[in-house]
Design a protein around this motif. Structure first.
Motif, PDB file in Angstrom:
ATOM      1  N   MET A   6       0.842  -1.194   0.000  1.00 43.14           N
ATOM      2  CA  MET A   6       0.000   0.000   0.000  1.00 43.14           C
ATOM      3  C   MET A   6       0.880   1.248   0.000  1.00 43.14           C
ATOM      4  O   MET A   6       1.897   1.305   0.693  1.00 43.14           O
ATOM      5  N   SER A   7       0.509   2.247  -0.776  1.00 40.66           N
ATOM      6  CA  SER A   7       1.297   3.467  -0.851  1.00 40.66           C
ATOM      7  C   SER A   7       1.223   4.228   0.468  1.00 40.66           C
ATOM      8  O   SER A   7       0.272   4.115   1.229  1.00 40.66           O
ATOM      9  N   LYS A   8       2.235   5.013   0.728  1.00 43.08           N
ATOM     10  CA  LYS A   8       2.341   5.780   1.968  1.00 43.08           C
ATOM     11  C   LYS A   8       1.256   6.848   2.054  1.00 43.08           C
ATOM     12  O   LYS A   8       0.939   7.515   1.077  1.00 43.08           O
ATOM     13  N   ILE A   9       0.670   7.001   3.253  1.00 49.10           N
ATOM     14  CA  ILE A   9      -0.339   8.041   3.491  1.00 49.10           C
ATOM     15  C   ILE A   9       0.346   9.403   3.514  1.00 49.10           C
ATOM     16  O   ILE A   9       1.351   9.596   4.201  1.00 49.10           O
ATOM     17  N   GLN A  10      -0.210  10.368   2.765  1.00 48.60           N
ATOM     18  CA  GLN A  10       0.365  11.705   2.688  1.00 48.60           C
ATOM     19  C   GLN A  10      -0.714  12.759   2.909  1.00 48.60           C
ATOM     20  O   GLN A  10      -1.908  12.471   2.815  1.00 48.60           O
ATOM     21  N   GLU A  11      -0.268  13.990   3.183  1.00 51.14           N
ATOM     22  CA  GLU A  11      -1.201  15.104   3.301  1.00 51.14           C
ATOM     23  C   GLU A  11      -2.008  15.242   2.013  1.00 51.14           C
ATOM     24  O   GLU A  11      -1.465  15.121   0.915  1.00 51.14           O
ATOM     25  N   GLY A  12      -3.322  15.487   2.158  1.00 50.88           N
ATOM     26  CA  GLY A  12      -4.200  15.633   0.995  1.00 50.88           C
ATOM     27  C   GLY A  12      -4.879  14.354   0.567  1.00 50.88           C
ATOM     28  O   GLY A  12      -5.846  14.395  -0.205  1.00 50.88           O
ATOM     29  N   ASP A  13      -4.414  13.201   1.070  1.00 48.37           N
ATOM     30  CA  ASP A  13      -5.050  11.928   0.710  1.00 48.37           C
ATOM     31  C   ASP A  13      -6.444  11.828   1.326  1.00 48.37           C
ATOM     32  O   ASP A  13      -6.710  12.374   2.399  1.00 48.37           O
ATOM     33  N   ILE A  14      -7.325  11.112   0.636  1.00 46.88           N
ATOM     34  CA  ILE A  14      -8.641  10.777   1.186  1.00 46.88           C
ATOM     35  C   ILE A  14      -8.531   9.407   1.821  1.00 46.88           C
ATOM     36  O   ILE A  14      -8.102   8.439   1.158  1.00 46.88           O
ATOM     37  N   VAL A  15      -8.922   9.309   3.097  1.00 46.53           N
ATOM     38  CA  VAL A  15      -8.707   8.070   3.854  1.00 46.53           C
ATOM     39  C   VAL A  15      -9.929   7.737   4.699  1.00 46.53           C
ATOM     40  O   VAL A  15     -10.843   8.550   4.856  1.00 46.53           O
ATOM     41  N   ALA A  16      -9.913   6.536   5.252  1.00 46.31           N
ATOM     42  CA  ALA A  16     -10.914   6.108   6.236  1.00 46.31           C
ATOM     43  C   ALA A  16     -10.179   5.328   7.319  1.00 46.31           C
ATOM     44  O   ALA A  16      -9.047   4.878   7.121  1.00 46.31           O
ATOM     45  N   ARG A  17     -10.846   5.169   8.483  1.00 41.58           N
ATOM     46  CA  ARG A  17     -10.229   4.475   9.609  1.00 41.58           C
ATOM     47  C   ARG A  17     -10.708   3.030   9.668  1.00 41.58           C
ATOM     48  O   ARG A  17     -11.910   2.765   9.744  1.00 41.58           O
ATOM     49  N   ARG A  18      -9.774   2.095   9.674  1.00 42.73           N
ATOM     50  CA  ARG A  18     -10.121   0.678   9.756  1.00 42.73           C
ATOM     51  C   ARG A  18     -10.879   0.374  11.048  1.00 42.73           C
ATOM     52  O   ARG A  18     -11.849  -0.398  11.044  1.00 42.73           O
ATOM     53  N   SER A  19     -10.429   0.959  12.159  1.00 40.20           N
ATOM     54  CA  SER A  19     -11.015   0.642  13.466  1.00 40.20           C
ATOM     55  C   SER A  19     -12.453   1.125  13.589  1.00 40.20           C
ATOM     56  O   SER A  19     -13.170   0.718  14.504  1.00 40.20           O
ATOM     57  N   TYR A  20     -12.895   2.025  12.700  1.00 43.75           N
ATOM     58  CA  TYR A  20     -14.278   2.513  12.683  1.00 43.75           C
ATOM     59  C   TYR A  20     -15.044   1.972  11.474  1.00 43.75           C
ATOM     60  O   TYR A  20     -16.034   2.555  11.045  1.00 43.75           O
ATOM     61  N   SER A  21     -14.556   0.858  10.947  1.00 40.47           N
ATOM     62  CA  SER A  21     -15.206   0.191   9.804  1.00 40.47           C
ATOM     63  C   SER A  21     -15.377   1.124   8.603  1.00 40.47           C
ATOM     64  O   SER A  21     -16.363   1.039   7.883  1.00 40.47           O
ATOM     65  N   ARG A  22     -14.415   2.049   8.439  1.00 43.55           N
ATOM     66  CA  ARG A  22     -14.419   2.969   7.294  1.00 43.55           C
ATOM     67  C   ARG A  22     -15.732   3.742   7.191  1.00 43.55           C
ATOM     68  O   ARG A  22     -16.237   4.008   6.114  1.00 43.55           O
ATOM     69  N   ASP A  23     -16.290   4.150   8.333  1.00 37.83           N
ATOM     70  CA  ASP A  23     -17.617   4.777   8.334  1.00 37.83           C
ATOM     71  C   ASP A  23     -17.612   6.196   7.777  1.00 37.83           C
ATOM     72  O   ASP A  23     -18.632   6.668   7.263  1.00 37.83           O
ATOM     73  N   VAL A  24     -16.498   6.892   7.892  1.00 38.33           N
ATOM     74  CA  VAL A  24     -16.413   8.284   7.454  1.00 38.33           C
ATOM     75  C   VAL A  24     -15.166   8.458   6.594  1.00 38.33           C
ATOM     76  O   VAL A  24     -14.110   7.896   6.903  1.00 38.33           O
ATOM     77  N   PHE A  25     -15.302   9.237   5.524  1.00 36.68           N
ATOM     78  CA  PHE A  25     -14.145   9.572   4.692  1.00 36.68           C
ATOM     79  C   PHE A  25     -13.560  10.903   5.168  1.00 36.68           C
ATOM     80  O   PHE A  25     -14.297  11.847   5.459  1.00 36.68           O
ATOM     81  N   MET A  39      -3.713  14.203  11.342  1.00 38.66           N
ATOM     82  CA  MET A  39      -4.867  15.042  11.678  1.00 38.66           C
ATOM     83  C   MET A  39      -5.805  14.997  10.489  1.00 38.66           C
ATOM     84  O   MET A  39      -5.393  15.228   9.352  1.00 38.66           O
ATOM     85  N   LEU A  40      -7.083  14.685  10.761  1.00 42.21           N
ATOM     86  CA  LEU A  40      -8.048  14.414   9.697  1.00 42.21           C
ATOM     87  C   LEU A  40      -9.195  15.420   9.719  1.00 42.21           C
ATOM     88  O   LEU A  40      -9.621  15.867  10.775  1.00 42.21           O
ATOM     89  N   LYS A  41      -9.712  15.721   8.535  1.00 45.45           N
ATOM     90  CA  LYS A  41     -10.873  16.603   8.372  1.00 45.45           C
ATOM     91  C   LYS A  41     -11.941  15.848   7.591  1.00 45.45           C
ATOM     92  O   LYS A  41     -11.657  15.282   6.536  1.00 45.45           O
ATOM     93  N   GLY A  42     -13.147  15.806   8.116  1.00 48.27           N
ATOM     94  CA  GLY A  42     -14.225  15.091   7.446  1.00 48.27           C
ATOM     95  C   GLY A  42     -14.455  15.587   6.030  1.00 48.27           C
ATOM     96  O   GLY A  42     -14.395  16.786   5.767  1.00 48.27           O
ATOM     97  N   LEU A  43     -14.735  14.661   5.131  1.00 50.48           N
ATOM     98  CA  LEU A  43     -14.951  15.032   3.736  1.00 50.48           C
ATOM     99  C   LEU A  43     -16.297  15.711   3.538  1.00 50.48           C
ATOM    100  O   LEU A  43     -16.410  16.670   2.769  1.00 50.48           O
ATOM    101  N   ASP A  44     -17.336  15.235   4.224  1.00 54.48           N
ATOM    102  CA  ASP A  44     -18.647  15.868   4.111  1.00 54.48           C
ATOM    103  C   ASP A  44     -19.330  16.046   5.462  1.00 54.48           C
ATOM    104  O   ASP A  44     -20.499  16.384   5.536  1.00 54.48           O
TER     105      ASP A  44
END
Length: 303
Positions: free
Chosen positions: A1-20, A37-42
């Motif tokens: 898997m590619s490295k997570i970087q600033e600006g990427d859209i992600v989800a949290r495995r531990s929360y069953s990917r409930d929020v992007f 540090m994450l900011k909700g997409l919607d």
């Protein structure tokens, strides 16, 4: 898997990917582990997460996510416009007193249904800690025919700018929002220091209330995801988030504002009607009795 970087859209495995989320920054924790540090997409949420718990979301899935989000928004807007047309017909009848009107000096009469009215909705000043969300909200205000002034201002800077902007625009309705969230491990949810940004919303509301004390003359909505609802209302807001400390949708402040902006100045707004206009509902939005800010004028001229 590619490295997570600033600006990427992600989800949290531990929360069953409930929020992007969009990754805002990557930093090293005191425990030596790498966090994001994450900011909700919607949704209006700040959160931190171990980078190892994040999974990157591909462009196709992000597009489908936005399609679903905008569909929900369109459904609410459709309900809003239907409701507004029904209410407008009733109010036009009330404005024309339900009787025939004399046109000119002769005896010709015209039914009230033939009289064209015009709308003078409440004006909005919207300060948002997220420029992307502000742009979405401003577009929605325009689609809903709500006059609005918008400023992208970080939550911590909103108390510093609010007095200046109130004096510049003299709005009927003030929106103070952006992102918020309960800090990881927090137990006492009455302590505003356990929230990312609630204290800034509270401070800005207090300053706004020194500008206009009356909750009918200046209607205030403040807060974001999981905000300290009770403290924001005590500071002087009419409506706030989040009673059950749940996540609220990016468009929820707009739909609260729409109901205020298009309810007659003669009418108190049933709180259930305000909340039913939102996507989140009573778990995410609450408030106190408030009067509308809309004026209906008759007749409309051809000039």
């Amino acid at each position: 898997m590619s490295k997570i970087q600033e600006g990427d859209i992600v989800a949290r495995r531990s929360y069953s990917r409930d929020v992007f989320f969009k990754v805002q920054s990557i930093y090293q924790g005191e425990d030596g582990k790498t966090y994001a540090m994450l900011k909700g997409l919607d949704i209006r949420l700040f959160a931190s997460s171990l980078v190892d718990d994040l999974v990157k979301i591909d462009a196709k899935e992000v597009a489908a996510y936005w399609t679903n989000t905008l569909r929900k928004n369109a459904e609410v807007m459709d309900r809003v416009m239907r409701r507004r047309m029904e209410e407008r017909g009733k109010r036009l009848k009330r404005c024309t007193d339900g009787v025939c009107l004399i046109r000119g000096a002769g005896d010709e009469k015209v039914s009230p249904t033939d009289v064209e009215g015009f709308d003078v909705p409440g004006t909005v000043l919207h300060l948002d800690g997220d420029k992307d969300y502000l742009d979405l909200c401003m577009t929605t205000y325009k689609n809903l025919s709500i006059p609005a002034y918008g400023y992208a201002i970080d939550e911590e800077d909103q108390p510093k700018r609010i007095a200046e902007l109130l004096q510049k625009h003299y709005p009927d309705i003030l929106v103070l929002t952006g992102h918020d969230g309960i800090k990881k491990g927090a137990k006492d949810l009455t302590d505003i220091n356990n929230y990312h940004n609630s204290k800034y919303f509270i401070e800005a509301v207090k300053i706004a209330r020194t500008f206009e004390k009356s909750r009918d003359d200046l209607v205030i909505f403040a807060g974001a995801c999981q905000s300290c609802y009770e403290a924001i209302l005590r500071a002087g807001a009419n409506f706030a988030s989040s009673p059950k400390r749940v996540l609220i949708h990016a468009f929820d402040p707009v739909f609260v504002v729409e109901k205020i902006a298009y309810t007659s100045i003669h009418d108190p707004i049933a709180i259930r009607d305000i909340i039913s206009s939102t996507i989140t509902g009573f778990d995410g939005i609450g408030g106190v009795e408030t009067r509308g800010k809309h004026r209906l004028g008759v007749p409309r001229t051809e000039y």
